[in-house]
Design a protein around this motif. Structure first.
Motif, PDB file in Angstrom:
ATOM      1  N   VAL A   3      16.023   5.707 -35.513  1.00 28.76           N
ATOM      2  CA  VAL A   3      16.359   7.080 -36.364  1.00 28.76           C
ATOM      3  C   VAL A   3      15.323   7.531 -36.896  1.00 28.76           C
ATOM      4  CG1 VAL A   3      17.458   8.571 -38.290  1.00 28.76           C
ATOM      5  CG2 VAL A   3      18.500   7.096 -37.029  1.00 28.76           C
ATOM      6  N   GLY A   4      14.760   8.800 -36.177  1.00 29.57           N
ATOM      7  CA  GLY A   4      13.574   9.494 -36.881  1.00 29.57           C
ATOM      8  C   GLY A   4      13.616  11.005 -37.296  1.00 29.57           C
ATOM      9  N   ARG A   5      12.582  11.533 -38.061  1.00 33.26           N
ATOM     10  CA  ARG A   5      12.635  12.499 -38.179  1.00 33.26           C
ATOM     11  C   ARG A   5      11.148  13.154 -38.705  1.00 33.26           C
ATOM     12  NH1 ARG A   5      16.091  13.728 -42.284  1.00 33.26           N
ATOM     13  NH2 ARG A   5      17.983  14.018 -41.006  1.00 33.26           N
ATOM     14  N   PRO A   6      10.307  13.741 -37.860  1.00 34.24           N
ATOM     15  CA  PRO A   6      10.570  14.906 -36.481  1.00 34.24           C
ATOM     16  C   PRO A   6      10.929  13.566 -35.883  1.00 34.24           C
ATOM     17  CG  PRO A   6       8.970  15.507 -37.736  1.00 34.24           C
ATOM     18  CD  PRO A   6       9.123  13.708 -38.212  1.00 34.24           C
ATOM     19  N   SER A  29      12.089  11.821 -18.474  1.00 37.68           N
ATOM     20  CA  SER A  29      12.718  12.711 -19.132  1.00 37.68           C
ATOM     21  C   SER A  29      13.927  11.905 -20.119  1.00 37.68           C
ATOM     22  CB  SER A  29      13.394  13.122 -18.008  1.00 37.68           C
ATOM     23  OG  SER A  29      15.155  12.199 -17.892  1.00 37.68           O
ATOM     24  N   SER A  30      13.887  12.756 -21.709  1.00 41.12           N
ATOM     25  CA  SER A  30      14.021  12.450 -22.971  1.00 41.12           C
ATOM     26  C   SER A  30      14.812  13.562 -22.762  1.00 41.12           C
ATOM     27  CB  SER A  30      12.952  12.099 -23.380  1.00 41.12           C
ATOM     28  OG  SER A  30      11.855  11.527 -23.487  1.00 41.12           O
ATOM     29  N   SER A  31      15.714  12.685 -23.971  1.00 43.79           N
ATOM     30  CA  SER A  31      16.735  14.265 -24.820  1.00 43.79           C
ATOM     31  C   SER A  31      17.084  12.742 -26.366  1.00 43.79           C
ATOM     32  CB  SER A  31      18.157  14.072 -24.409  1.00 43.79           C
ATOM     33  OG  SER A  31      18.890  13.302 -24.743  1.00 43.79           O
ATOM     34  N   THR A  32      17.301  14.104 -27.292  1.00 41.40           N
ATOM     35  CA  THR A  32      17.217  13.554 -28.686  1.00 41.40           C
ATOM     36  C   THR A  32      18.995  13.741 -28.919  1.00 41.40           C
ATOM     37  OG1 THR A  32      15.146  13.858 -29.315  1.00 41.40           O
ATOM     38  CG2 THR A  32      15.864  13.830 -31.804  1.00 41.40           C
ATOM     39  N   LEU A  33      19.728  13.174 -29.859  1.00 44.96           N
ATOM     40  CA  LEU A  33      20.859  13.707 -30.546  1.00 44.96           C
ATOM     41  C   LEU A  33      21.041  12.562 -31.501  1.00 44.96           C
ATOM     42  CD1 LEU A  33      23.127  15.086 -29.855  1.00 44.96           C
ATOM     43  CD2 LEU A  33      24.495  13.027 -29.073  1.00 44.96           C
ATOM     44  N   ALA A  34      21.202  13.553 -32.833  1.00 44.97           N
ATOM     45  CA  ALA A  34      20.942  12.832 -34.350  1.00 44.97           C
ATOM     46  C   ALA A  34      19.713  12.151 -34.895  1.00 44.97           C
ATOM     47  CB  ALA A  34      22.422  12.227 -34.441  1.00 44.97           C
ATOM     48  N   ASP A  35      18.795  12.915 -33.873  1.00 46.27           N
ATOM     49  CA  ASP A  35      17.585  12.299 -34.070  1.00 46.27           C
ATOM     50  C   ASP A  35      17.293  10.989 -33.641  1.00 46.27           C
ATOM     51  OD1 ASP A  35      16.968  13.893 -36.836  1.00 46.27           O
ATOM     52  OD2 ASP A  35      18.698  13.279 -37.713  1.00 46.27           O
ATOM     53  N   VAL A  36      17.793  11.051 -33.322  1.00 48.46           N
ATOM     54  CA  VAL A  36      17.955   9.440 -31.977  1.00 48.46           C
ATOM     55  C   VAL A  36      17.149   9.896 -30.286  1.00 48.46           C
ATOM     56  CG1 VAL A  36      18.370   7.439 -30.845  1.00 48.46           C
ATOM     57  CG2 VAL A  36      19.092   8.255 -33.134  1.00 48.46           C
ATOM     58  N   THR A  37      16.064   9.472 -29.973  1.00 46.57           N
ATOM     59  CA  THR A  37      15.743  10.207 -29.120  1.00 46.57           C
ATOM     60  C   THR A  37      15.687   9.546 -28.050  1.00 46.57           C
ATOM     61  OG1 THR A  37      13.852  11.515 -29.677  1.00 46.57           O
ATOM     62  CG2 THR A  37      13.417  10.757 -27.554  1.00 46.57           C
ATOM     63  N   THR A  38      16.542   9.166 -26.090  1.00 49.58           N
ATOM     64  CA  THR A  38      16.399   8.553 -25.533  1.00 49.58           C
ATOM     65  C   THR A  38      15.962   8.560 -24.101  1.00 49.58           C
ATOM     66  OG1 THR A  38      18.764   7.605 -25.859  1.00 49.58           O
ATOM     67  CG2 THR A  38      18.075   7.344 -23.504  1.00 49.58           C
ATOM     68  N   SER A  39      14.518   8.090 -23.620  1.00 45.98           N
ATOM     69  CA  SER A  39      14.048   8.748 -21.941  1.00 45.98           C
ATOM     70  C   SER A  39      14.386   7.569 -20.944  1.00 45.98           C
ATOM     71  CB  SER A  39      12.619   8.708 -23.107  1.00 45.98           C
ATOM     72  OG  SER A  39      11.825   8.749 -22.018  1.00 45.98           O
ATOM     73  N   SER A  40      14.267   8.916 -20.109  1.00 44.16           N
ATOM     74  CA  SER A  40      14.310   7.000 -19.146  1.00 44.16           C
ATOM     75  C   SER A  40      13.282   7.905 -18.258  1.00 44.16           C
ATOM     76  CB  SER A  40      15.824   7.884 -18.219  1.00 44.16           C
ATOM     77  OG  SER A  40      17.044   8.157 -18.825  1.00 44.16           O
ATOM     78  N   LEU A  41      12.764   6.889 -17.114  1.00 42.16           N
ATOM     79  CA  LEU A  41      11.716   6.653 -16.266  1.00 42.16           C
ATOM     80  C   LEU A  41      12.649   6.689 -15.152  1.00 42.16           C
ATOM     81  CD1 LEU A  41       9.269   6.689 -16.075  1.00 42.16           C
ATOM     82  CD2 LEU A  41       9.251   4.310 -16.402  1.00 42.16           C
ATOM     83  N   THR A  42      12.101   7.513 -14.131  1.00 40.60           N
ATOM     84  CA  THR A  42      12.329   7.140 -12.871  1.00 40.60           C
ATOM     85  C   THR A  42      10.748   7.417 -12.059  1.00 40.60           C
ATOM     86  OG1 THR A  42      14.213   9.022 -12.840  1.00 40.60           O
ATOM     87  CG2 THR A  42      13.124   8.713 -10.817  1.00 40.60           C
ATOM     88  N   MET A  43      11.233   6.155 -11.409  1.00 45.91           N
ATOM     89  CA  MET A  43       9.860   5.808 -10.605  1.00 45.91           C
ATOM     90  C   MET A  43       9.820   4.790  -9.207  1.00 45.91           C
ATOM     91  SD  MET A  43       8.741   2.519 -13.004  1.00 45.91           S
ATOM     92  CE  MET A  43       6.998   1.725 -11.247  1.00 45.91           C
ATOM     93  N   THR A  44       9.289   5.009  -8.548  1.00 51.27           N
ATOM     94  CA  THR A  44       9.306   4.631  -7.195  1.00 51.27           C
ATOM     95  C   THR A  44       7.662   3.817  -6.548  1.00 51.27           C
ATOM     96  OG1 THR A  44       9.764   7.257  -5.867  1.00 51.27           O
ATOM     97  CG2 THR A  44       9.243   5.291  -4.529  1.00 51.27           C
ATOM     98  N   PRO A  45       8.151   2.858  -6.951  1.00 51.94           N
ATOM     99  CA  PRO A  45       7.107   1.561  -6.829  1.00 51.94           C
ATOM    100  C   PRO A  45       7.073   1.321  -5.868  1.00 51.94           C
ATOM    101  CG  PRO A  45       9.460   0.789  -7.151  1.00 51.94           C
ATOM    102  CD  PRO A  45       9.350   1.716  -7.309  1.00 51.94           C
ATOM    103  N   THR A  46       5.508   0.958  -5.484  1.00 48.15           N
ATOM    104  CA  THR A  46       4.507   0.498  -4.160  1.00 48.15           C
ATOM    105  C   THR A  46       4.387  -1.184  -4.954  1.00 48.15           C
ATOM    106  OG1 THR A  46       2.362   1.393  -4.972  1.00 48.15           O
ATOM    107  CG2 THR A  46       4.434   2.995  -3.989  1.00 48.15           C
ATOM    108  N   LEU A  47       4.219  -1.085  -3.604  1.00 52.99           N
ATOM    109  CA  LEU A  47       3.324  -3.556  -3.401  1.00 52.99           C
ATOM    110  C   LEU A  47       2.166  -3.301  -4.740  1.00 52.99           C
ATOM    111  CD1 LEU A  47       3.635  -4.112   0.294  1.00 52.99           C
ATOM    112  CD2 LEU A  47       5.027  -4.669  -1.331  1.00 52.99           C
ATOM    113  N   TYR A  48       1.888  -1.905  -4.894  1.00 53.65           N
ATOM    114  CA  TYR A  48       0.543  -2.174  -5.582  1.00 53.65           C
ATOM    115  C   TYR A  48       0.973  -2.272  -7.367  1.00 53.65           C
ATOM    116  CZ  TYR A  48      -2.689  -0.543  -8.839  1.00 53.65           C
ATOM    117  OH  TYR A  48      -3.421   0.010 -10.015  1.00 53.65           O
ATOM    118  N   TYR A  49       2.292  -1.875  -7.268  1.00 55.98           N
ATOM    119  CA  TYR A  49       3.119  -2.859  -8.846  1.00 55.98           C
ATOM    120  C   TYR A  49       3.078  -4.327  -9.108  1.00 55.98           C
ATOM    121  CZ  TYR A  49       3.737   2.368  -9.252  1.00 55.98           C
ATOM    122  OH  TYR A  49       3.598   3.615  -9.427  1.00 55.98           O
TER     123      TYR A  49
END
Length: 730
Positions: free
Chosen positions: A161-164, A191-211
């Motif tokens: 929980v955090g504010r701001p 992409s992120s969303s905040t609900l009740a002062d809690v932020t949830t972020s989801s990462l979408t990535m396309t890994p390559t052999l470099y990773y």
């Protein structure tokens, strides 16, 4: 004290200035205190009001008064909202107890009494901040196994929980876990969303052999410093096996090799991938061997065999089903043997005989192949006059009569096994002869007469309806077939043709033969020649057209009023065009006819004569003639002749005849007038019986006829004669 038991009493203040409420901070962290100070230049009593967050009304919390250098409170005990309150002259200060999250956006204000009216200060809204303290990264595993170039979206970072509102950033750490300065910010893929002062972020990535072996983590912050996620995830990039490589004595083996039958060799197969693949062999005899090495003996009667090396692995991604993966490399093995007798073809047609037909002056190509392994290394052709050509294809730019000789083909191959030291040569020789075919050429059309006459002009002239005999001839092998064409339609077959013509047309001769060169589909060749036919004919009966009264008329009986003019034109259809003569002579010029001021003596028959000269191609000059006649009928008005004056006695009888000259047409009408107005008769004669004095005077006889000139309106014309009758008494 004055304030005792006076919860709602007011101090009288004469000024109208509102109190001012200030705080020692614009925002405060949760569980920290906040100081509020209410000031007014003259007030000694202030009231504190609080409006809880979400409420629309405020409540009185505390009344403070300053008298005798001391603070007094109503109620006497400071409410639980404050930890302490103090007075200092015109300033009244209260310190709020450590604030909770629930106090966020509470509103405070103070008031003083001015002229018995409550005057409120400005409002102070409490801003409660909550520092974020942790970030949780999922999935809860130390290593994630992923497929290259396949998007994944199951990485999530959740703040405390955090504010701001907390802000989450993602980073990729490439092989430097102790150095964060070179980590790559990956937040653009989140992409992120905040609900009740809690932020949830989801990462979408396309890994390559470099990773491969890189680490991904998230940081969270809301203005009080960065907090790193509870874990970093190591990326394990799975990869399918690479295409296997086959080696012989550590050297790369190409996909096609040549071996001597029954020879033996040892091969090695290698492939890489994540996880490391397992290696197996599939041999041409159906055996399956699980090993990187194989020793094989090529004991087979087939010309070509195949050995396959397989690399297999099982890809097990963290968030997905297991995927079996395989890659293979095939090794094609050729078994060597010497050349066999050549087989030849032209395009796709096989040649069944060594006697070959080819078309004159056309390119000729024949391809001969010999079955051997390896294929023949050399084809040598020996042409007439000992000319040499190399290659399996015999190419003659243009076939000529001199090509009617024997051709020789020698085929050689080199049996060079991949692992053998010596080269073995094989050869065979074959022979071919040619017959030359000729397409249709030199086509000509000629006139068949006492002596055949070749037609070498584009147009011939013949007499209409007269039969003409033609012939057609061409050079070819095989011989030609002939067809005659009239106006685009085939009308006869054969080398000879008789025809008579009615209209201009075009005749043509087509000569066709069928070429059947060896190994090529038979085709027809043809040549076409044509001649334009100009049909001549003598003049048709001329037509005479006359212009009278601005109209045109075609007639054999031309009627014209005397004194008028007449013009005409004589036309006749002929080929070539006609020249014209007129009879009587000088009655016309060329095709024109004209008479000015026609007189009656010009009545009579007139003739137009049309002549032409027909210059034929085969019969010389022939004259043609034709004529047409018409009658010129000159119309004239009837003429009233002179009548002398009469003297008659009263009561006697007077008879008068109107003398006249008949016109053309001769039908004549008479009208008698007395005194110019009174009509007294319509016959040639008038008779006055028992003459009276009233009969004296002038008399007039009018004669008239009706003329119907060609092409003009009908006209009534008349002439008159006048005389005087003198009536006397005895």
């Amino acid at each position: 004290m004055w304030i005792d038991n006076c919860y709602y009493c007011f101090e009288y203040i004469s000024c109208t200035q509102a109190p001012v409420l200030i705080s020692n901070a614009t925002s405060v962290k949760v569980n920290e205190a906040l100081k509020l100070t209410c000031t007014h230049p003259t007030a000694t009593v202030v009231r504190w009001f609080r409006q809880p967050a979400g409420n629309s009304t405020s409540s009185l919390i505390l009344v403070m008064g300053y008298t005798n250098n001391a603070c007094a409170f109503v109620p006497p005990t400071i409410p639980d909202d404050f930890s302490t309150c103090v007075c200092s002259g015109t300033g009244f200060t209260c310190i709020l107890k450590p604030l909770k999250i629930i106090n966020h956006e509470d509103k405070w204000k103070c008031s003083v009494s001015i002229n018995t009216q409550a005057t409120f200060s400005n409002e102070v809204t409490l801003i409660i901040t909550v520092p974020v303290v942790y970030a949780t990264l999922t999935p809860e595993v130390p290593v994630i196994s992923v497929l290259p170039n396949v998007p994944l979206s199951y990485l999530h970072c959740v703040s405390s929980v955090g504010r701001p509102s907390p802000n989450i950033t993602w980073y990729l750490d490439k092989l430097t876990p102790s150095d964060y300065s070179d980590d790559v910010d990956f937040s653009v893929y989140s992409s992120s969303s905040t609900l009740a002062d809690v932020t949830t972020s989801s990462l979408t990535m396309t890994p390559t052999l470099y990773y491969q072996d890189a680490r991904v983590y998230c940081n969270v912050s809301n203005g009080f410093g960065q907090v790193m996620s509870n874990r970093t995830l190591k990326i394990n990039v799975l990869s399918i096996p690479t295409k296997p490589t086959i080696m012989y004595n550590t050297a790369f083996v190409p996909s096609n090799i040549s071996v001597i039958q029954h020879s033996t060799m040892t091969l090695e197969c290698a492939s890489s991938g994540n996880p490391a693949p397992s290696i197996s062999w599939a041999t041409f005899n159906g055996s399956l061997i699980s090993s990187s090495f194989i020793t094989i003996k090529f004991s087979t009667s087939n010309e070509q065999e195949q050995i396959v090396c397989r690399a297999n692995s099982l890809l097990d991604p963290t968030n997905g089903s297991r995927i079996p993966a395989e890659n293979t490399t095939a090794l094609n093995v050729n078994i060597l043997y010497p050349p066999s007798a050549p087989s030849c073809q032209i395009k796709t047609f096989p040649i069944l005989s060594n006697s070959i037909r080819a078309v004159f002056n056309e390119p000729f190509t024949m391809t001969c192949t010999s079955k051997s392994n390896p294929p023949p290394s050399r084809y040598t052709w020996t042409l007439p006059y000992d000319v040499k050509q190399n290659g399996s294809q015999l190419s003659i730019q243009r076939m000529q009569p001199s090509n009617n000789f024997r051709y020789t083909l020698e085929v050689v191959n080199e049996m060079n096994a991949t692992l053998a030291r010596d080269v073995v040569y094989g050869n065979i020789t074959d022979y071919y002869t040619f017959e030359i075919l000729y397409p249709v050429t030199n086509l000509s059309i000629y006139h068949r007469g006492q002596a055949n006459q070749h037609i070498n002009i584009p147009t011939i002239s013949v007499i209409k309806g007269r039969e003409v005999s033609f012939g057609c001839n061409a050079f070819s092998n095989p011989a030609s077939r002939y067809s005659w064409i009239l106006s685009g339609v085939i009308v006869a077959n054969g080398t000879k043709w008789n025809i008579s013509f009615v209209d201009n047309t075009i005749i043509g001769c087509i000569a066709t033969n069928t070429l059947d060169p060896t190994g090529v589909e038979a085709r027809d060749t043809s040549s076409y020649s044509n001649v334009s036919v100009n049909v001549l004919f003598a003049p048709e009966a001329p037509k005479c057209t006359f212009q009278t009264c601005e109209t045109y008329s075609e007639t054999k009986h031309l009627k014209v009023i005397r004194g008028h003019s007449v013009s005409g034109r004589c036309t006749s259809k002929s080929e070539p065009g006609s020249k014209f003569l007129w009879t009587p002579v000088n009655s016309g010029i060329d095709d024109g006819f004209f008479i000015n001021n026609v007189s009656r003596h010009q009545s009579g028959n007139y003739t137009c004569i049309a002549n032409n000269e027909m210059h034929t191609t085969f019969d010389g000059i022939i004259n043609g003639t034709n004529q047409s006649s018409f009658y010129l009928d000159v119309l004239a008005t009837a003429y009233a002749m002179f009548v002398g004056n009469y003297t008659v006695l009263l009561n006697t009888t007077l008879s008068v005849t109107c003398p006249f000259t008949a016109g053309n047409p001769p039908e004549t009408r008479f009208t008698w007038f007395h005194g110019n107005t009174l009509t007294i008769g319509s016959q040639q004669n008038i008779s006055l019986s028992s003459v009276k004095l009233s009969n004296e005077g002038y008399y007039k006889c009018r004669v008239n006829n009706t003329m119907d000139p060609t092409g003009c309106a009908t006209q009534d014309e008349y002439t008159e004669t006048t005389f005087y009758v003198d009536v006397q008494c005895e």
